[in-house]
Design a protein around this motif. Structure first.
Motif, short mmCIF file in Angstrom:
data_model
loop_
_atom_site.label_atom_id
_atom_site.label_comp_id
_atom_site.label_asym_id
_atom_site.label_seq_id
_atom_site.Cartn_x
_atom_site.Cartn_y
_atom_site.Cartn_z
N GLY A 162 0.80 -1.22 0.00
CA GLY A 162 0.00 0.00 0.00
C GLY A 162 0.83 1.26 0.00
N GLY A 163 1.95 1.26 -0.69
CA GLY A 163 2.80 2.44 -0.74
C GLY A 163 3.93 2.34 0.26
N MET A 164 5.03 2.96 -0.11
CA MET A 164 6.26 2.84 0.71
C MET A 164 6.09 3.28 2.15
N GLU A 165 5.45 4.42 2.39
CA GLU A 165 5.34 4.92 3.77
C GLU A 165 4.49 3.99 4.63
N ARG A 166 3.37 3.56 4.08
CA ARG A 166 2.49 2.65 4.83
C ARG A 166 3.19 1.32 5.08
N GLU A 167 3.89 0.82 4.07
CA GLU A 167 4.62 -0.44 4.23
C GLU A 167 5.73 -0.31 5.26
N ALA A 168 6.44 0.83 5.24
CA ALA A 168 7.51 1.06 6.22
C ALA A 168 6.95 1.08 7.65
N LEU B 266 17.71 -5.51 11.85
CA LEU B 266 17.02 -5.25 10.60
C LEU B 266 17.96 -5.45 9.41
N VAL B 267 17.56 -6.35 8.51
CA VAL B 267 18.30 -6.62 7.28
C VAL B 267 17.34 -6.36 6.13
N VAL B 268 17.64 -5.37 5.29
CA VAL B 268 16.77 -5.07 4.17
C VAL B 268 17.36 -5.63 2.88
N LEU B 269 16.49 -6.16 2.04
CA LEU B 269 16.91 -6.60 0.71
C LEU B 269 16.80 -5.41 -0.22
N SER B 270 17.90 -5.12 -0.89
CA SER B 270 17.96 -3.95 -1.74
C SER B 270 18.97 -4.19 -2.84
N GLU B 271 18.65 -3.76 -4.05
CA GLU B 271 19.58 -3.99 -5.16
C GLU B 271 20.91 -3.28 -4.96
N GLU B 272 20.93 -2.22 -4.14
CA GLU B 272 22.21 -1.56 -3.89
C GLU B 272 22.90 -2.08 -2.63
N GLY B 273 22.40 -3.20 -2.10
CA GLY B 273 23.00 -3.79 -0.91
C GLY B 273 24.25 -4.59 -1.23
N GLN B 274 24.78 -5.22 -0.20
CA GLN B 274 25.99 -6.02 -0.31
C GLN B 274 25.67 -7.36 -0.97
N VAL C 2 13.88 -8.12 5.43
CA VAL C 2 12.71 -7.39 4.94
C VAL C 2 12.74 -7.33 3.41
N ILE C 3 11.62 -7.76 2.82
CA ILE C 3 11.43 -7.70 1.38
C ILE C 3 10.31 -6.71 1.12
N GLY C 4 10.62 -5.65 0.39
CA GLY C 4 9.65 -4.61 0.11
C GLY C 4 8.66 -5.00 -0.97
N GLY C 5 7.74 -4.09 -1.22
CA GLY C 5 6.72 -4.30 -2.23
C GLY C 5 7.19 -3.83 -3.60
N ALA C 6 6.23 -3.61 -4.47
CA ALA C 6 6.51 -3.27 -5.87
C ALA C 6 7.30 -1.97 -6.02
N ASP C 7 7.11 -1.03 -5.11
CA ASP C 7 7.81 0.25 -5.19
C ASP C 7 9.13 0.26 -4.43
N GLY C 8 9.50 -0.86 -3.84
CA GLY C 8 10.74 -0.93 -3.08
C GLY C 8 10.52 -0.54 -1.63
N LEU C 9 11.61 -0.23 -0.95
CA LEU C 9 11.55 0.11 0.47
C LEU C 9 11.76 1.61 0.67
N ASP C 10 11.11 2.13 1.67
CA ASP C 10 11.23 3.53 2.04
C ASP C 10 12.69 3.84 2.39
N PRO C 11 13.25 4.92 1.86
CA PRO C 11 14.66 5.26 2.15
C PRO C 11 14.96 5.38 3.65
#
Length: 144
Positions: free
Chosen positions: A41-47, A60-68, A90-99
């Motif tokens: 439901g959007g990055m802020e709500r998901e965060a 907290l371990v986030v999955l991110s394409e710019e991660g290690q 943490v695996i985010g939704g379609a819009d990714g994870l909140d910065p």
């Protein structure tokens, strides 16, 4: 690595049958590992939902394409190095994870420099967690 010390907080549901089968297979192989599905439901709500689901003792371990990025063996070593810590991947939704959520993470992990749908990322993460456990136990699953 003890699977009961790991949780996956995943935005969205796995809707495709073949992915559900794969997820179920690896969850069976990783008894004690918990997956918490959160509404998209959007990055802020998901965060906010991720923050509410995160336990105080979890790292907290986030999955991110710019991660290690890691080889499977190095990932197994990194997990072993976490000792008795509890980890929340943490695996985010379609819009990714909140910065802001990414900034709070103690570890950013990339499964690949490519971007994957969240349900595919869930299956890939579970497979790599199982592979890491197999490597640590000296099992035959991983062939280096």
């Amino acid at each position: 690595m003890n699977p009961s010390r790991i949780r996956i907080l995943a935005v969205g549901k796995v809707r495709k049958g073949w992915l559900s089968e794969g997820v179920a297979l690896y969850l069976k192989r990783l008894p004690g590992l918990d997956v918490v599905e959160l509404r998209d439901g959007g990055m802020e709500r998901e965060a906010a939902a991720i923050g509410a689901a995160l336990l105080p003792q979890e790292r907290l371990v986030v999955l991110s394409e710019e991660g290690q990025t890691f080889t499977s063996t190095a990932f197994a070593s990194a997990l072993e190095g976490s000792g008795s810590e509890r980890l929340a991947f943490v695996i985010g939704g379609a819009d990714g994870l909140d910065p802001a959520l990414k900034a709070r993470a103690s570890w950013r992990l990339s499964l690949s420099p490519m971007t994957f749908p969240h349900d595919v990322a869930r299956l890939l993460l579970l497979e790599q967690l199982y592979r890491a456990l197999s490597i640590q136990q000296g099992g035959p699953y991983h062939r280096a």
